[in-house]
Design a protein around this motif. Structure first.
Motif, PDB file in Angstrom:
ATOM      1  N   THR A 103       8.557   2.923 -11.720  1.00  0.00           N
ATOM      2  CA  THR A 103       9.153   3.767 -10.582  1.00  0.00           C
ATOM      3  C   THR A 103       8.675   3.483  -9.371  1.00  0.00           C
ATOM      4  O   THR A 103       9.271   3.871  -8.313  1.00  0.00           O
ATOM      5  CB  THR A 103       9.149   5.255 -10.989  1.00  0.00           C
ATOM      6  OG1 THR A 103       7.931   5.765 -11.256  1.00  0.00           O
ATOM      7  CG2 THR A 103      10.017   5.314 -12.452  1.00  0.00           C
ATOM      8  N   LEU A 104       7.552   3.404  -9.213  1.00  0.00           N
ATOM      9  CA  LEU A 104       6.608   3.163  -8.078  1.00  0.00           C
ATOM     10  C   LEU A 104       7.523   2.108  -6.992  1.00  0.00           C
ATOM     11  O   LEU A 104       7.367   1.886  -5.838  1.00  0.00           O
ATOM     12  CB  LEU A 104       5.314   3.093  -7.856  1.00  0.00           C
ATOM     13  CG  LEU A 104       4.490   4.275  -8.561  1.00  0.00           C
ATOM     14  CD1 LEU A 104       2.781   3.871  -8.326  1.00  0.00           C
ATOM     15  CD2 LEU A 104       4.824   5.263  -7.448  1.00  0.00           C
ATOM     16  N   GLY A 105       8.075   1.034  -7.753  1.00  0.00           N
ATOM     17  CA  GLY A 105       8.885   0.042  -6.818  1.00  0.00           C
ATOM     18  C   GLY A 105      10.128   0.862  -6.129  1.00  0.00           C
ATOM     19  O   GLY A 105      10.707   0.376  -5.330  1.00  0.00           O
ATOM     20  N   LEU A 106      10.662   1.854  -6.679  1.00  0.00           N
ATOM     21  CA  LEU A 106      11.697   2.733  -6.217  1.00  0.00           C
ATOM     22  C   LEU A 106      11.460   4.016  -5.274  1.00  0.00           C
ATOM     23  O   LEU A 106      12.362   4.307  -4.542  1.00  0.00           O
ATOM     24  CB  LEU A 106      12.470   3.181  -7.406  1.00  0.00           C
ATOM     25  CG  LEU A 106      12.941   2.144  -8.649  1.00  0.00           C
ATOM     26  CD1 LEU A 106      13.569   2.640  -9.568  1.00  0.00           C
ATOM     27  CD2 LEU A 106      13.752   1.011  -7.878  1.00  0.00           C
ATOM     28  N   ILE A 127      -6.813   6.878 -11.236  1.00  0.00           N
ATOM     29  CA  ILE A 127      -5.958   7.976 -11.091  1.00  0.00           C
ATOM     30  C   ILE A 127      -4.544   7.496 -11.725  1.00  0.00           C
ATOM     31  O   ILE A 127      -4.289   6.196 -11.640  1.00  0.00           O
ATOM     32  CB  ILE A 127      -5.643   8.773  -9.576  1.00  0.00           C
ATOM     33  CG1 ILE A 127      -4.710   9.716  -9.533  1.00  0.00           C
ATOM     34  CG2 ILE A 127      -4.666   7.277  -8.904  1.00  0.00           C
ATOM     35  CD1 ILE A 127      -4.805  10.457  -8.298  1.00  0.00           C
ATOM     36  N   THR A 128      -3.999   8.355 -12.303  1.00  0.00           N
ATOM     37  CA  THR A 128      -2.487   8.249 -13.183  1.00  0.00           C
ATOM     38  C   THR A 128      -1.532   8.882 -12.004  1.00  0.00           C
ATOM     39  O   THR A 128      -1.410   9.957 -11.833  1.00  0.00           O
ATOM     40  CB  THR A 128      -2.595   9.020 -14.363  1.00  0.00           C
ATOM     41  OG1 THR A 128      -3.679   8.533 -15.090  1.00  0.00           O
ATOM     42  CG2 THR A 128      -1.290   8.168 -15.216  1.00  0.00           C
ATOM     43  N   VAL A 129      -0.588   7.970 -11.660  1.00  0.00           N
ATOM     44  CA  VAL A 129       0.521   8.462 -10.899  1.00  0.00           C
ATOM     45  C   VAL A 129       1.933   7.988 -11.493  1.00  0.00           C
ATOM     46  O   VAL A 129       2.237   6.963 -11.869  1.00  0.00           O
ATOM     47  CB  VAL A 129       0.506   7.802  -9.457  1.00  0.00           C
ATOM     48  CG1 VAL A 129       1.715   7.944  -8.620  1.00  0.00           C
ATOM     49  CG2 VAL A 129      -0.765   7.771  -8.931  1.00  0.00           C
ATOM     50  N   ASP A 130       2.583   8.998 -12.049  1.00  0.00           N
ATOM     51  CA  ASP A 130       3.819   8.932 -12.699  1.00  0.00           C
ATOM     52  C   ASP A 130       3.482   8.071 -14.075  1.00  0.00           C
ATOM     53  O   ASP A 130       4.359   7.368 -14.528  1.00  0.00           O
ATOM     54  CB  ASP A 130       4.948   8.093 -11.822  1.00  0.00           C
ATOM     55  CG  ASP A 130       6.035   9.260 -11.072  1.00  0.00           C
ATOM     56  OD1 ASP A 130       5.716  10.480 -11.217  1.00  0.00           O
ATOM     57  OD2 ASP A 130       6.813   8.526 -10.575  1.00  0.00           O
ATOM     58  N   ILE A 164       0.626  -1.124   0.075  1.00  0.00           N
ATOM     59  CA  ILE A 164       0.014   0.030  -0.070  1.00  0.00           C
ATOM     60  C   ILE A 164       0.971   1.270   0.081  1.00  0.00           C
ATOM     61  O   ILE A 164       1.872   1.385   0.842  1.00  0.00           O
ATOM     62  CB  ILE A 164      -0.869   0.040   1.113  1.00  0.00           C
ATOM     63  CG1 ILE A 164      -1.804  -1.289   1.120  1.00  0.00           C
ATOM     64  CG2 ILE A 164      -1.725   1.281   1.233  1.00  0.00           C
ATOM     65  CD1 ILE A 164      -2.866  -0.949   0.225  1.00  0.00           C
ATOM     66  N   VAL A 165       0.670   2.228  -0.968  1.00  0.00           N
ATOM     67  CA  VAL A 165       1.360   3.330  -0.991  1.00  0.00           C
ATOM     68  C   VAL A 165       0.404   4.606  -0.778  1.00  0.00           C
ATOM     69  O   VAL A 165      -0.417   4.690  -1.622  1.00  0.00           O
ATOM     70  CB  VAL A 165       1.968   3.609  -2.517  1.00  0.00           C
ATOM     71  CG1 VAL A 165       2.881   4.885  -2.266  1.00  0.00           C
ATOM     72  CG2 VAL A 165       3.037   2.334  -2.597  1.00  0.00           C
ATOM     73  N   LYS A 166       0.847   5.387   0.084  1.00  0.00           N
ATOM     74  CA  LYS A 166      -0.015   6.694   0.236  1.00  0.00           C
ATOM     75  C   LYS A 166       0.706   7.877  -0.316  1.00  0.00           C
ATOM     76  O   LYS A 166       1.931   8.046  -0.213  1.00  0.00           O
ATOM     77  CB  LYS A 166      -0.006   6.775   1.928  1.00  0.00           C
ATOM     78  CG  LYS A 166      -0.792   7.855   2.502  1.00  0.00           C
ATOM     79  CD  LYS A 166      -1.152   8.120   3.845  1.00  0.00           C
ATOM     80  CE  LYS A 166      -2.042   9.111   4.310  1.00  0.00           C
ATOM     81  NZ  LYS A 166      -1.986   9.094   5.995  1.00  0.00           N
ATOM     82  N   VAL A 167       0.017   8.764  -0.982  1.00  0.00           N
ATOM     83  CA  VAL A 167       0.388   9.546  -1.662  1.00  0.00           C
ATOM     84  C   VAL A 167      -0.231  11.041  -1.243  1.00  0.00           C
ATOM     85  O   VAL A 167      -1.612  11.203  -1.257  1.00  0.00           O
ATOM     86  CB  VAL A 167       0.231   9.526  -3.207  1.00  0.00           C
ATOM     87  CG1 VAL A 167       0.669  10.933  -3.999  1.00  0.00           C
ATOM     88  CG2 VAL A 167       0.993   8.027  -3.775  1.00  0.00           C
ATOM     89  N   SER A 168       0.215  12.136  -1.193  1.00  0.00           N
ATOM     90  CA  SER A 168      -0.383  13.424  -0.839  1.00  0.00           C
ATOM     91  C   SER A 168      -1.186  13.856  -2.133  1.00  0.00           C
ATOM     92  O   SER A 168      -0.562  13.527  -3.099  1.00  0.00           O
ATOM     93  CB  SER A 168       0.932  14.477  -0.392  1.00  0.00           C
ATOM     94  OG  SER A 168       1.648  14.773  -1.532  1.00  0.00           O
ATOM     95  N   LEU A 169      -2.110  14.546  -1.711  1.00  0.00           N
ATOM     96  CA  LEU A 169      -3.045  15.105  -2.859  1.00  0.00           C
ATOM     97  C   LEU A 169      -3.216  16.728  -2.879  1.00  0.00           C
ATOM     98  O   LEU A 169      -3.568  17.157  -1.831  1.00  0.00           O
ATOM     99  CB  LEU A 169      -4.160  14.398  -2.998  1.00  0.00           C
ATOM    100  CG  LEU A 169      -5.175  14.595  -3.753  1.00  0.00           C
ATOM    101  CD1 LEU A 169      -4.616  14.207  -5.181  1.00  0.00           C
ATOM    102  CD2 LEU A 169      -6.433  13.848  -3.529  1.00  0.00           C
TER     103      LEU A 169
END
Length: 204
Positions: free
Chosen positions: A168-171, A138-141, A119-124
Protein backbone atom coordinates in the motif's frame (compact mmCIF):
# COMPACT_ATOMS: atom_id res chain seq x y z
CA UNK A 1 4.11 -13.58 15.13
CA UNK A 2 4.75 -11.91 11.79
CA UNK A 3 7.88 -10.65 10.07
CA UNK A 4 6.60 -7.61 8.17
CA UNK A 5 7.17 -9.21 4.77
CA UNK A 6 3.89 -8.58 2.94
CA UNK A 7 2.68 -11.62 1.01
CA UNK A 8 0.14 -9.91 -1.18
CA UNK A 9 -1.83 -6.75 -1.80
CA UNK A 10 -5.42 -7.66 -0.98
CA UNK A 11 -8.69 -5.76 -1.24
CA UNK A 12 -11.68 -5.01 0.98
CA UNK A 13 -14.81 -6.44 -0.66
CA UNK A 14 -17.42 -5.68 2.03
CA UNK A 15 -17.76 -3.67 5.24
CA UNK A 16 -20.47 -4.30 7.83
CA UNK A 17 -20.73 -1.69 10.58
CA UNK A 18 -21.88 -3.05 13.94
CA UNK A 19 -22.75 -1.24 17.19
CA UNK A 20 -19.22 -1.24 18.60
CA UNK A 21 -17.30 -3.16 15.97
CA UNK A 22 -16.91 -3.74 12.26
CA UNK A 23 -16.83 -6.85 10.08
CA UNK A 24 -14.63 -6.85 7.00
CA UNK A 25 -14.60 -9.22 4.07
CA UNK A 26 -11.27 -9.22 2.30
CA UNK A 27 -9.93 -10.87 -0.84
CA UNK A 28 -6.48 -12.46 -0.77
CA UNK A 29 -5.86 -15.65 -2.78
CA UNK A 30 -2.42 -16.24 -1.26
CA UNK A 31 -3.24 -15.80 2.43
CA UNK A 32 -6.53 -17.71 2.18
CA UNK A 33 -4.85 -20.79 0.73
CA UNK A 34 -5.38 -23.36 3.48
CA UNK A 35 -6.90 -20.78 5.86
CA UNK A 36 -9.16 -22.04 8.62
CA UNK A 37 -11.53 -20.52 11.16
CA UNK A 38 -9.48 -19.01 13.99
CA UNK A 39 -6.31 -18.46 11.96
CA UNK A 40 -4.52 -15.13 12.19
CA UNK A 41 -3.86 -12.83 9.23
CA UNK A 42 -2.23 -9.40 9.47
CA UNK A 43 -4.20 -6.70 7.65
CA UNK A 44 -2.19 -3.49 7.27
CA UNK A 45 -0.16 -4.64 10.25
CA UNK A 46 -3.14 -5.50 12.48
CA UNK A 47 -3.44 -9.12 13.58
CA UNK A 48 -7.01 -10.23 12.82
CA UNK A 49 -8.75 -13.57 13.32
CA UNK A 50 -10.39 -15.39 10.44
CA UNK A 51 -14.11 -15.75 11.20
CA UNK A 52 -15.11 -17.32 7.90
CA UNK A 53 -13.33 -18.35 4.72
CA UNK A 54 -14.89 -18.90 1.31
CA UNK A 55 -12.85 -19.19 -1.87
CA UNK A 56 -10.24 -16.47 -1.96
CA UNK A 57 -12.02 -14.29 0.61
CA UNK A 58 -12.15 -14.25 4.40
CA UNK A 59 -14.06 -12.26 7.01
CA UNK A 60 -12.70 -10.75 10.21
CA UNK A 61 -14.30 -8.87 13.08
CA UNK A 62 -12.62 -5.71 14.37
CA UNK A 63 -13.57 -4.42 17.83
CA UNK A 64 -13.82 -0.75 18.78
CA UNK A 65 -10.42 -0.74 20.54
CA UNK A 66 -8.70 -1.78 17.32
CA UNK A 67 -10.69 0.68 15.22
CA UNK A 68 -9.71 3.50 17.60
CA UNK A 69 -6.00 2.62 17.71
CA UNK A 70 -5.47 1.85 14.04
CA UNK A 71 -6.41 3.11 10.61
CA UNK A 72 -8.69 0.16 9.84
CA UNK A 73 -11.74 2.30 10.54
CA UNK A 74 -10.93 4.31 7.41
CA UNK A 75 -11.14 1.26 5.12
CA UNK A 76 -13.97 1.14 2.59
CA UNK A 77 -15.02 -1.27 -0.13
CA UNK A 78 -12.24 -1.32 -2.71
CA UNK A 79 -9.46 -0.29 -0.30
CA UNK A 80 -6.19 -2.10 -0.90
CA UNK A 81 -4.56 -3.73 2.13
CA UNK A 82 -1.28 -5.45 2.96
CA UNK A 83 -1.78 -9.10 3.94
CA UNK A 84 0.56 -11.51 5.72
CA UNK A 85 0.13 -14.88 7.38
CA UNK A 86 1.98 -15.66 10.62
CA UNK A 87 5.51 -16.94 10.20
CA UNK A 88 6.05 -20.67 10.67
CA UNK A 89 8.41 -21.98 13.33
CA UNK A 90 11.77 -22.60 11.70
CA UNK A 91 11.08 -20.28 8.76
CA UNK A 92 13.45 -17.49 7.76
CA UNK A 93 12.87 -14.21 9.59
CA UNK A 94 12.98 -11.96 6.56
CA UNK A 95 12.01 -8.74 8.31
CA UNK A 96 11.92 -8.34 12.09
CA UNK A 97 9.70 -9.48 14.96
CA UNK A 98 6.23 -8.04 14.32
CA UNK A 99 3.36 -8.78 16.70
CA UNK A 100 0.51 -7.28 14.73
CA UNK A 101 -0.31 -5.05 17.71
CA UNK A 102 -0.46 -1.48 16.42
CA UNK A 103 1.07 1.11 18.77
CA UNK A 104 -0.45 4.12 17.03
CA UNK A 105 -1.03 5.80 13.72
CA UNK A 106 0.93 8.31 11.68
CA UNK A 107 0.32 10.00 8.37
CA UNK A 108 2.32 10.27 5.18
CA UNK A 109 3.86 13.76 5.17
CA UNK A 110 5.81 13.76 1.93
CA UNK A 111 7.13 11.59 -0.88
CA UNK A 112 10.45 12.30 -2.57
CA UNK A 113 11.11 10.13 -5.65
CA UNK A 114 14.55 9.44 -7.06
CA UNK A 115 15.89 7.32 -9.90
CA UNK A 116 15.77 3.96 -8.14
CA UNK A 117 13.90 4.44 -4.87
CA UNK A 118 11.56 6.82 -3.04
CA UNK A 119 11.90 8.50 0.35
CA UNK A 120 8.66 8.62 2.34
CA UNK A 121 8.31 10.87 5.39
CA UNK A 122 5.80 9.80 8.05
CA UNK A 123 4.54 11.63 11.14
CA UNK A 124 5.30 10.02 14.48
CA UNK A 125 3.24 10.30 17.71
CA UNK A 126 5.26 11.87 20.53
CA UNK A 127 4.89 8.85 22.82
CA UNK A 128 6.50 6.56 20.22
CA UNK A 129 9.46 8.69 19.16
CA UNK A 130 11.79 7.29 21.83
CA UNK A 131 11.50 3.82 20.29
CA UNK A 132 12.48 4.90 16.77
CA UNK A 133 16.19 5.17 15.93
CA UNK A 134 18.19 5.65 12.77
CA UNK A 135 18.82 2.29 11.03
CA UNK A 136 16.38 0.61 13.43
CA UNK A 137 13.25 -1.29 12.42
CA UNK A 138 9.68 -0.03 12.30
CA UNK A 139 6.48 -1.53 10.92
CA UNK A 140 4.39 0.71 8.66
CA UNK A 141 1.03 -0.73 7.57
CA UNK A 142 2.47 -4.17 8.32
CA UNK A 143 5.68 -3.63 6.32
CA UNK A 144 9.03 -4.14 8.02
CA UNK A 145 11.13 -1.11 7.13
CA UNK A 146 14.47 0.41 8.10
CA UNK A 147 14.42 3.95 9.49
CA UNK A 148 16.57 6.35 7.47
CA UNK A 149 16.09 9.47 9.59
CA UNK A 150 14.49 9.66 13.04
CA UNK A 151 13.17 13.07 14.09
CA UNK A 152 11.24 14.14 17.20
CA UNK A 153 7.89 13.86 15.44
CA UNK A 154 8.66 12.13 12.15
CA UNK A 155 10.78 9.48 10.49
CA UNK A 156 11.71 8.62 6.93
CA UNK A 157 12.04 5.31 5.09
CA UNK A 158 13.52 4.50 1.71
CA UNK A 159 11.36 2.29 -0.50
CA UNK A 160 12.63 0.10 -3.32
CA UNK A 161 10.52 -0.45 -6.47
CA UNK A 162 9.33 -3.87 -5.21
CA UNK A 163 7.87 -2.34 -2.03
CA UNK A 164 6.25 0.44 -4.02
CA UNK A 165 4.69 -2.03 -6.46
CA UNK A 166 3.53 -4.73 -4.04
CA UNK A 167 2.33 -2.83 -0.94
CA UNK A 168 0.00 0.00 0.00
CA UNK A 169 2.94 2.38 0.41
CA UNK A 170 3.07 2.64 -3.35
CA UNK A 171 -0.46 4.08 -3.21
CA UNK A 172 -0.43 6.25 -0.08
CA UNK A 173 -0.43 10.01 -0.60
CA UNK A 174 0.38 12.88 1.80
CA UNK A 175 -2.30 12.99 4.48
CA UNK A 176 -3.15 9.29 4.27
CA UNK A 177 -3.01 7.43 7.63
CA UNK A 178 -0.71 4.48 8.31
CA UNK A 179 -0.48 1.98 11.16
CA UNK A 180 2.74 2.00 13.18
CA UNK A 181 4.26 -0.71 15.33
CA UNK A 182 7.62 -0.01 16.95
CA UNK A 183 10.22 -2.65 17.73
CA UNK A 184 8.88 -4.67 20.67
CA UNK A 185 12.43 -5.37 21.89
CA UNK A 186 12.92 -1.65 22.58
CA UNK A 187 9.77 -1.61 24.72
CA UNK A 188 10.89 -4.61 26.75
CA UNK A 189 14.34 -3.09 27.31
CA UNK A 190 12.77 0.16 28.51
CA UNK A 191 10.50 -1.76 30.88
CA UNK A 192 13.35 -3.78 32.36
CA UNK A 193 15.64 -0.78 32.80
CA UNK A 194 12.84 1.10 34.54
CA UNK A 195 12.60 -1.66 37.13
CA UNK A 196 16.29 -2.17 37.86
CA UNK A 197 16.94 -2.80 41.53
CA UNK A 198 18.83 -0.14 43.47
CA UNK A 199 22.23 -1.24 44.88
CA UNK A 200 20.94 -1.53 48.43
CA UNK A 201 17.90 -3.49 47.26
CA UNK A 202 20.03 -5.92 45.28
CA UNK A 203 22.08 -6.70 48.38
CA UNK A 204 19.06 -7.77 50.42
Amino acid sequence: MFTGIVEELGQVTAVETLDDACRFRLRGPVVTDGARHGDSIAVNGVCLTVVDHQGDEFTADVMAETLNRSSLGALTVGSRVNLERPTAVGARLGGHIVQGHVDGTGAVLARTPSAHWEIVKVSLPADLSRYVVEKGSITVDGISLTVVEAGPDFFTVSLIPTTLALTTLGLKQPGDPVNLEVDVIAKYVERMLGHRALPDEAAR
